[in-house]
Design an enzyme around this catalytic site. Structure first.
Site: not given
Length: 328
Positions: A11-12, A32, A74, A115, A147, A151
């Protein structure tokens, strides 16, 4: 050299982390859900790339094996568009995936860097936020908070493994990270994406919301520091810039540097999405702890970070061909 695993490494933020770790001579395994798009891991040499669903412990176990020293976790479902459209996936992946990563890291004897996000603070108005400040959230009927809640539970899991099982782990909370490769669904990436295609930028509501935009290279530096420092074990760190900028100004500057249209398209999110969406007026970190413990602080100004992101975007036309996934 160390053996490390990066979940969400395609990912990013993950792909930038993989590149940094590989460049520093580490043996990197990426986990991933799919192979990365072309060019996503350019310059990085990952000895292994394992694809699978992080909710499936047996699939993740193919990546987190005995001898792994650090797991950078992540993998997550990220983006307001996804919070609203896929709340079940957000909760399941962010919570179940984290538990799997922690359990397998414990079995392998590895340290974990988890993360997290500034979203855990919700809409606490008392900014800047230090790591132990209160969480203030809206109704559970508002998908916007799925979200944040998932988290926060992932953080509770992590602290539980640290305190109850003695796991070495660190939490890093990212504040509005932007940079090359970010999909065009976020303030900075979407503005650049539209400007380079000759479209006017979009500003949600009045654009008076403020953020502290953090360039991805700075976030990666902090993450690697957290993974290599014993002083970080058992701790949580806010990772963000200290420069507060209105969304309106960030959009204006990004559009200007990209040579886009000066006028903006205003979008009333409450009118469009109703109570499903709630925005945060100010989001500012107190990153003192990261500096005092890790010696880290954000060093890339917004103008410089935008210029570097725009230069990358111009050189990567495939990114410009992606669908604009913002809420318009």
């Amino acid at each position: 050299m160390a053996r490390v695993v990066v979940t969400g490494g395609g990912g990013f933020v993950g792909s930038h982390l993989v590149e940094r770790l590989a460049a520093e001579g580490n043996e990197v395994t990426v986990f991933d859900h799919a192979e990365p798009p072309p060019g996503q891991l350019a310059g990085a040499v990952a000895p292994r790339y394992v694809t699978g669903d992080i909710r499936d412990r047996s699939q993740l176990a193919e990546a987190i094996t005995p001898g792994v020293e650090v797991v950078y976790h992540l993998a997550a479902v990220v983006g307001v568009d996804r919070y609203l459209d896929q709340p079940l996936d957000v909760i399941d992946i962010n919570l179940s995936g984290t538990r799997n990563a922690l359990e397998l890291a414990e079995r392998a004897g590895a340290k974990v860097v988890v993360a997290s996000t500034s979203e855990v603070f919700g809409k606490n108005p008392a900014v800047p936020w230090s790591e132990n400040d209160d969480r203030v959230l809206g109704s559970t009927a508002t998908d916007r908070w799925s979200y944040s809640s998932s988290k926060a539970l992932a953080e509770h899991l992590t602290f539980g493994f640290i305190r109850q099982r003695g796991l070495k782990a660190t939490i890093v909370r990212y504040f509005n990270v932007y940079g090359p490769r970010q999909r065009p669904a976020f303030v900075i990436s979407r503005t650049i994406h539209r400007a380079l295609r000759g479209l006017a930028p979009v500003v949600y509501d009045d654009g008076g919301q403020t953020r502290c935009f953090t360039f991805v290279d700075d976030a990666i530096t902090a993450t690697v520091m957290a993974g290599s420092s014993e002083k970080a074990d058992g701790e949580c760190f806010n990772i963000g810039s200290s420069d507060e900028t209105t969304v309106r100004e960030a959009v204006r500057l990004a559009g200007e540097l990209a040579g886009g249209e000066p006028t903006t398209v205003p979008v009333d999110m409450r009118e469009r999405l109703g109570e499903r969406y709630q925005d945060l007026h100010r989001r500012i970190p107190d990153a003192t702890k990261a500096y005092e413990v890790l010696g880290w602080r954000s060093s890339t100004g917004l103008r410089e970070g935008l210029a570097r992101t725009i230069a990358w975007a111009r050189a990567n036309p495939r990114w410009l061909e992606q669908e604009d996934s913002g809420q318009v």
